[in-house]
Write an enzyme that holds these catalytic residues in place. Structure first.
Site, short mmCIF file in Angstrom:
data_model
loop_
_atom_site.label_atom_id
_atom_site.label_comp_id
_atom_site.label_asym_id
_atom_site.label_seq_id
_atom_site.Cartn_x
_atom_site.Cartn_y
_atom_site.Cartn_z
N ALA A 65 0.86 -1.18 0.00
CA ALA A 65 0.00 0.00 0.00
C ALA A 65 0.90 1.23 0.00
O ALA A 65 2.06 1.16 0.42
CB ALA A 65 -0.89 -0.02 1.23
N GLY A 110 0.69 -5.02 0.87
CA GLY A 110 -0.54 -5.05 0.07
C GLY A 110 -0.33 -5.70 -1.29
O GLY A 110 -1.29 -6.18 -1.90
N GLU A 113 -0.68 -9.27 -0.67
CA GLU A 113 -2.12 -9.49 -0.42
C GLU A 113 -2.91 -9.48 -1.73
O GLU A 113 -3.86 -10.25 -1.90
CB GLU A 113 -2.64 -8.42 0.54
CG GLU A 113 -2.03 -8.55 1.93
CD GLU A 113 -2.44 -7.44 2.87
OE1 GLU A 113 -2.01 -6.29 2.64
OE2 GLU A 113 -3.21 -7.70 3.80
N GLU A 133 4.85 -5.15 7.09
CA GLU A 133 4.12 -4.10 7.82
C GLU A 133 4.67 -3.84 9.22
O GLU A 133 4.57 -2.72 9.74
CB GLU A 133 2.62 -4.45 7.90
CG GLU A 133 1.85 -4.28 6.59
CD GLU A 133 1.89 -5.51 5.68
OE1 GLU A 133 2.67 -6.44 5.97
OE2 GLU A 133 1.15 -5.52 4.69
#
Ligand code: CAA
Length: 257
Positions: A65, A110, A113, A133
């Site tokens: 992200a 992300g 993911e 993260e």
């Protein structure tokens, strides 16, 4: 829509979406999610696209992200950012057609993911995987906690998330995070060959197989078996199913049309 981040190419029943924001290693920002949702709005009603491939431009698949977008968020905004990503990834997972991640480089946070929301993953030997993260004081926000546990087992999920270690494509293959590793230069060619094989199958049974597997892992064996029997039975009313079996018995290739 005038896409700025996604490059979309549709031909021979296969859609290829390339995440292209190389200056930020294809990090996922709000514009990415707007574009992906718009693309999915267009794709969902189409019946001429049988397989979707997602890849990244440059040395990264997706490096997570967008940290620059997240840095000033408060808890409400952070939660909304997470829900928005989850919703988009759920749409990919629930698309009736198969979605393949062709992982050319970094698949971190992300990005890992996103890859896990696809139906299976093919990786270049040079790809790197991880959920870093913890290094940011965060946790994976796009349901990677659950998808990673389901794909690789809870021990691997806890190891990867708690340590924030980055692993190679070969290690990702070993733990079941990816299904195939290729030479870097043949990633797209090999992925397209697999996509073409799937696209050439009966468009009646491919979405049913995906749905039965996807739904089946979330219900118990008895319910799953009943569900399979019902969906298996329904296929017998489809001309394509009769054609597939007749073709085998007549020693010829099926004509799905
Ligand atoms: N968000 C925003 N920008 C990013 C980014 C990210 N996730 N990853 C890389 N970039 C940017 C860098 O800031 C840099 O920008 P500038 O050139 O403007 O400085 C550019 O991309 C190139 O990156 P690097 O110079 O760092 O490239 P590198 O080759 O030295 O390192 C890397 C590559 C190891 C992938 C490193 O960029 C990195 O660690 N990126 C962050 C990975 C990460 O922590 N991802 C998780 C994000 S949080 C998340 O995803 C939460 C969630 O579940 C929702």
């Amino acid at each position: 829509m005038n896409y700025q981040i996604l490059k979309i190419n549709i031909s021979d029943r296969i859609a290829v979406v390339t995440v292209s924001r190389p200056a930020a290693l294809n990090a996922l920002n709000s514009d990415f999610f707007k574009e992906m949702n718009h693309f999915l709005d267009d794709l969902e009603p189409r019946d001429d696209v049988k397989v979707l491939v997602i890849t990244g431009e440059g040395k990264s698949f997706v490096a997570g992200a967008d940290i620059a977008e997240m840095v000033n968020m408060n808890s409400v905004e952070g939660s909304a950012f997470s829900v928005n990503g989850q919703h988009t990834f759920d749409r990919l997972e629930n698309l009736p057609i198969p979605v393949i991640a062709a992982i050319n480089g970094y698949a971190l946070g992300g990005g890992c993911e996103l890859a896990m929301a696809c139906d299976f993953r093919i990786a270049s030997k040079l790809a790197k995987f991880g959920q870093p993260e913890m290094n940011l004081g965060l946790i994976p926000g796009y349901a990677g906690t659950l998808r990673l546990s389901k794909l690789t087992g809870i021990g691997n999920a806890l190891y990867l998330i708690l340590s924030a270690d980055t692993i190679s494509a070969d290690d990702a293959l070993r733990i079941g995070l990816v299904q195939k590793v290729t030479e870097p230069e043949s990633l797209i060619e090999e992925t397209m060959k697999i996509a073409a094989r799937i696209a050439a199958n009966s468009s009646q049974s491919v979405p049913v197989a995906k749905m039965v597997i996807r739904k089946g892992v979330n219900i118990d064996l008895t319910e799953s078996s009943e569900f399979v029997a019902s969906e298996f039975g329904k296929l017998f009313d489809q001309p394509a199913t009769k054609e597939g079996m007749k073709a085998f018995l007549e020693k010829r290739k099926p004509n799905w049309k």
